[in-house]
Design a protein around this motif. Structure first.
Motif, PDB file in Angstrom:
ATOM      1  N   TYR A 153       0.810  -1.227   0.000  1.00 51.64           N
ATOM      2  CA  TYR A 153       0.000   0.000   0.000  1.00 51.64           C
ATOM      3  C   TYR A 153       0.843   1.277   0.000  1.00 51.64           C
ATOM      4  N   SER A 154       2.143   1.109   0.093  1.00 57.18           N
ATOM      5  CA  SER A 154       3.003   2.292   0.076  1.00 57.18           C
ATOM      6  C   SER A 154       3.523   2.570  -1.325  1.00 57.18           C
ATOM      7  N   ALA A 174       1.826   3.320  -4.086  1.00 56.03           N
ATOM      8  CA  ALA A 174       0.954   4.058  -5.014  1.00 56.03           C
ATOM      9  C   ALA A 174       1.692   5.129  -5.804  1.00 56.03           C
ATOM     10  N   ALA A 175       2.638   5.824  -5.133  1.00 56.65           N
ATOM     11  CA  ALA A 175       3.312   6.931  -5.807  1.00 56.65           C
ATOM     12  C   ALA A 175       4.190   6.460  -6.961  1.00 56.65           C
ATOM     13  N   THR A 176       4.554   5.183  -6.928  1.00 58.14           N
ATOM     14  CA  THR A 176       5.438   4.701  -7.993  1.00 58.14           C
ATOM     15  C   THR A 176       4.678   3.920  -9.071  1.00 58.14           C
ATOM     16  N   ILE A 177       3.396   3.679  -8.837  1.00 56.20           N
ATOM     17  CA  ILE A 177       2.625   2.932  -9.837  1.00 56.20           C
ATOM     18  C   ILE A 177       2.295   3.881 -10.991  1.00 56.20           C
ATOM     19  N   PRO A 178       2.615   3.495 -12.221  1.00 63.37           N
ATOM     20  CA  PRO A 178       2.315   4.423 -13.314  1.00 63.37           C
ATOM     21  C   PRO A 178       0.816   4.558 -13.537  1.00 63.37           C
ATOM     22  N   ARG A 179       0.439   5.558 -14.254  1.00 64.80           N
ATOM     23  CA  ARG A 179      -0.935   5.675 -14.749  1.00 64.80           C
ATOM     24  C   ARG A 179      -0.959   4.969 -16.079  1.00 64.80           C
ATOM     25  N   TYR A 180      -2.130   4.488 -16.455  1.00 70.47           N
ATOM     26  CA  TYR A 180      -2.224   3.854 -17.770  1.00 70.47           C
ATOM     27  C   TYR A 180      -3.268   4.574 -18.610  1.00 70.47           C
ATOM     28  N   CYS A 214     -17.439  -4.367  -4.927  1.00 66.41           N
ATOM     29  CA  CYS A 214     -16.644  -5.034  -3.890  1.00 66.41           C
ATOM     30  C   CYS A 214     -16.095  -4.019  -2.891  1.00 66.41           C
ATOM     31  N   THR A 215     -15.239  -4.493  -1.986  1.00 70.01           N
ATOM     32  CA  THR A 215     -14.745  -3.611  -0.929  1.00 70.01           C
ATOM     33  C   THR A 215     -13.598  -2.708  -1.385  1.00 70.01           C
ATOM     34  N   HIS A 216     -12.965  -3.053  -2.501  1.00 67.29           N
ATOM     35  CA  HIS A 216     -11.842  -2.285  -3.074  1.00 67.29           C
ATOM     36  C   HIS A 216     -10.560  -2.377  -2.259  1.00 67.29           C
ATOM     37  N   ASP A 217     -10.453  -3.321  -1.319  1.00 67.36           N
ATOM     38  CA  ASP A 217      -9.202  -3.352  -0.545  1.00 67.36           C
ATOM     39  C   ASP A 217      -8.009  -3.717  -1.423  1.00 67.36           C
ATOM     40  N   GLY A 218      -8.269  -4.290  -2.584  1.00 74.11           N
ATOM     41  CA  GLY A 218      -7.176  -4.663  -3.484  1.00 74.11           C
ATOM     42  C   GLY A 218      -6.696  -3.510  -4.346  1.00 74.11           C
ATOM     43  N   SER A 219      -7.366  -2.369  -4.235  1.00 71.94           N
ATOM     44  CA  SER A 219      -6.926  -1.234  -5.043  1.00 71.94           C
ATOM     45  C   SER A 219      -6.048  -0.328  -4.182  1.00 71.94           C
ATOM     46  N   ILE A 220      -4.774  -0.326  -4.477  1.00 73.33           N
ATOM     47  CA  ILE A 220      -3.810   0.435  -3.676  1.00 73.33           C
ATOM     48  C   ILE A 220      -4.166   1.920  -3.708  1.00 73.33           C
ATOM     49  N   LYS A 221      -4.533   2.390  -4.900  1.00 75.41           N
ATOM     50  CA  LYS A 221      -4.857   3.817  -5.022  1.00 75.41           C
ATOM     51  C   LYS A 221      -6.123   4.158  -4.236  1.00 75.41           C
ATOM     52  N   HIS A 222      -7.054   3.202  -4.192  1.00 76.35           N
ATOM     53  CA  HIS A 222      -8.303   3.431  -3.456  1.00 76.35           C
ATOM     54  C   HIS A 222      -8.023   3.535  -1.953  1.00 76.35           C
ATOM     55  N   ILE A 223      -7.197   2.629  -1.456  1.00 76.77           N
ATOM     56  CA  ILE A 223      -6.859   2.642  -0.022  1.00 76.77           C
ATOM     57  C   ILE A 223      -6.162   3.953   0.329  1.00 76.77           C
ATOM     58  N   GLN A 224      -5.332   4.434  -0.592  1.00 75.91           N
ATOM     59  CA  GLN A 224      -4.611   5.688  -0.335  1.00 75.91           C
ATOM     60  C   GLN A 224      -5.575   6.855  -0.115  1.00 75.91           C
ATOM     61  N   TYR A 268     -14.876 -12.998 -14.011  1.00 77.34           N
ATOM     62  CA  TYR A 268     -15.323 -12.391 -12.763  1.00 77.34           C
ATOM     63  C   TYR A 268     -14.149 -11.588 -12.218  1.00 77.34           C
ATOM     64  N   SER A 269     -14.356 -10.295 -12.011  1.00 75.34           N
ATOM     65  CA  SER A 269     -13.221  -9.519 -11.494  1.00 75.34           C
ATOM     66  C   SER A 269     -13.662  -8.644 -10.329  1.00 75.34           C
ATOM     67  N   THR A 270     -12.782  -8.510  -9.345  1.00 74.52           N
ATOM     68  CA  THR A 270     -13.037  -7.601  -8.223  1.00 74.52           C
ATOM     69  C   THR A 270     -11.693  -7.002  -7.831  1.00 74.52           C
ATOM     70  N   CYS A 271     -11.739  -5.870  -7.099  1.00 76.22           N
ATOM     71  CA  CYS A 271     -10.461  -5.375  -6.598  1.00 76.22           C
ATOM     72  C   CYS A 271     -10.388  -5.708  -5.112  1.00 76.22           C
ATOM     73  N   ARG A 272     -10.232  -6.979  -4.846  1.00 76.85           N
ATOM     74  CA  ARG A 272     -10.168  -7.450  -3.460  1.00 76.85           C
ATOM     75  C   ARG A 272      -8.999  -8.412  -3.336  1.00 76.85           C
ATOM     76  N   PHE A 273      -8.102  -8.132  -2.369  1.00 73.22           N
ATOM     77  CA  PHE A 273      -6.972  -9.023  -2.130  1.00 73.22           C
ATOM     78  C   PHE A 273      -7.368 -10.168  -1.196  1.00 73.22           C
ATOM     79  N   ALA A 274      -8.247  -9.823  -0.239  1.00 71.52           N
ATOM     80  CA  ALA A 274      -8.573 -10.797   0.798  1.00 71.52           C
ATOM     81  C   ALA A 274      -9.250 -12.013   0.171  1.00 71.52           C
ATOM     82  N   GLU A 275      -8.982 -13.170   0.788  1.00 68.50           N
ATOM     83  CA  GLU A 275      -9.574 -14.385   0.252  1.00 68.50           C
ATOM     84  C   GLU A 275     -11.068 -14.388   0.506  1.00 68.50           C
TER      85      GLU A 275
END
Ligand SMILES: C[S@@+](CC[C@H](N)C(=O)[O-])C[C@H]1O[C@@H](n2cnc3c(N)ncnc32)[C@H](O)[C@@H]1O
Length: 351
Positions: free
Chosen positions: A43-44, A46-52, A284-294, A340-347
């Motif tokens: 989760y740290s 985000a600043a280095t993840i490029p935009r697409y 979904c909860t979006h916990d898998g989206s680093i930018k969302h958590i930020q 099927y797609s979600t932005c969730r990391f948790a099982e």
């Protein structure tokens, strides 16, 4: 905000919250990550993840021009056709390339979901949770001038944003958009159904047919909206009836009787006349989206408890996803594919 002796990705204490590199994460979230075997360090990043961005097909010859306008290099993503990485700080909304519909912003992960769907020419594609529409646009782009695309979403105002995007990028020709509950939606692709019922469609006594789409709304329609707005904000679906809010010139609807289009599928009809491809990009909860958590740094970490860690909400979302998936499979043609797609990391488990 970054602590001097804190190496990249490591965790240190910081008054009630712990600091994960540049991002303070509350203890409850760290516990949640630990329970799911997830490393807080992700989760740290985000600043280095490029935009697409995705380049509209046919615009390849304009890359140099777009690069000089955005003042950055477009770095081709080798595994995702049409995708380019740009530095995270580059804003595209003010650029002419964006305003003229030559590029649009879409995550590589969203692109990967569409790539996995393997859309082929002539496919009838269903996007069961379509809004706000980045994947829908890519689907329309991928289909090109064949097949059909049906977008469904329960939130009318969000689906209206899809309509705007499709029109802006001139991608809506083969698309129709229904405000509907994706767990109950049962309308099959029009072209495939019409081919099967050849000759028996289109002549209906007193039946009204679809004219060419116009964004100008009738007096009756405007009155209906006025009445609905008077009853409070329309965030979610008011009735169980699907509402068609857009259809393109080649969506197959123009000239068809309304009752034929809204006719729900029966028994095993979808096996032969269903969709070739179905996307369930579930809520979904979006916990898998680093930018969302930020973003919780701005929204306040307390809302994270309610939106991501609340067990009741998670359970409801899982049930919703299960019902969306079940219905997605019901509408799929034999031999078709569903992603099927979600932005969730948790099982997750479907109980
Ligand atoms: C993760 S977003 C979809 C993102 C979208 N596919 C895109 O690429 O822009 C989930 C969507 O599901 C919609 N949704 C929630 N419950 C639904 C339901 N029962 N039926 C249809 N859509 C639903 C939400 O309104 C939201 O727009």
């Amino acid at each position: 905000m970054e602590e001097p002796d804190c190496p990249e990705g490591s965790v240190s204490d910081r008054g009630g919250e712990r600091q994960t590199a540049s991002l303070p994460l509350p203890d409850a979230f760290l516990e949640f990550l630990s329970e799911n075997g997830l490393d807080p360090a992700v989760y740290s990043m985000a600043a280095t993840i490029p935009r697409y961005i995705r380049l509209k097909p046919g615009m390849e010859s304009q890359i140099t021009e777009i690069e000089s306008e955005l003042k950055c290099v477009l770095e081709k993503v080798s595994w995702l056709p049409g995708f380019y990485a740009i530095p995270p700080e580059i804003q595209i909304a003010g650029s002419k390339a964006y305003q003229q519909g030559k590029i649009y912003g879409i995550d590589a992960a969203s692109g990967a979901a569409i790539l996995a769907l393997d859309v082929r020419p002539g496919d009838h594609v269903l996007d069961l949770c379509a809004a706000p529409g980045a994947k829908l646009c890519m689907l329309a782009d991928t289909l090109g001038t064949t097949g059909s695309l049906t977008g469904v979403d329960v939130a009318k105002h969000r689906l209206a944003a899809c309509r705007t995007m499709l029109q802006k990028y001139c991608l809506g020709d083969r698309t129709r958009l229904f405000v509907a509950d994706g767990t109950l939606f049962s309308i099959l692709p029009v072209n495939s159904r019409m081919q099967r019922m050849e000759g028996s469609i289109g002549v209906e006594e007193n039946g009204s047919t679809f004219p060419e789409w116009t964004s100008r709304r009738s007096w009756k329609d405007r009155q209906k909206t006025k009445k609905a707005n008077a009853n409070g904000p329309q965030h979610l679906l008011a009735t169980l009836e699907p509402e068609l809010i857009y259809y393109g010139k080649h969506s197959g609807l123009v000239g068809l009787c309304k009752s034929d289009v809204f006719c729900p599928s029966v028994d095993n009809e979808a096996c032969t006349s269903g969709y070739d491809k179905v996307l369930v990009d579930a809520e979904c909860t979006h916990d898998g989206s680093i930018k969302h958590i930020q973003k919780f740094e701005f929204w306040g970490w307390k809302t994270l408890d309610r939106r991501i860690l609340d067990a009741g909400r998670t359970e409801n979302l899982l049930q919703l996803q299960l019902h969306l998936l079940t219905n997605g499979f019901k509408l799929l043609k034999t031999g078709g594919s569903l992603v099927y797609s979600t932005c969730r990391f948790a099982e997750d488990r479907f109980g």
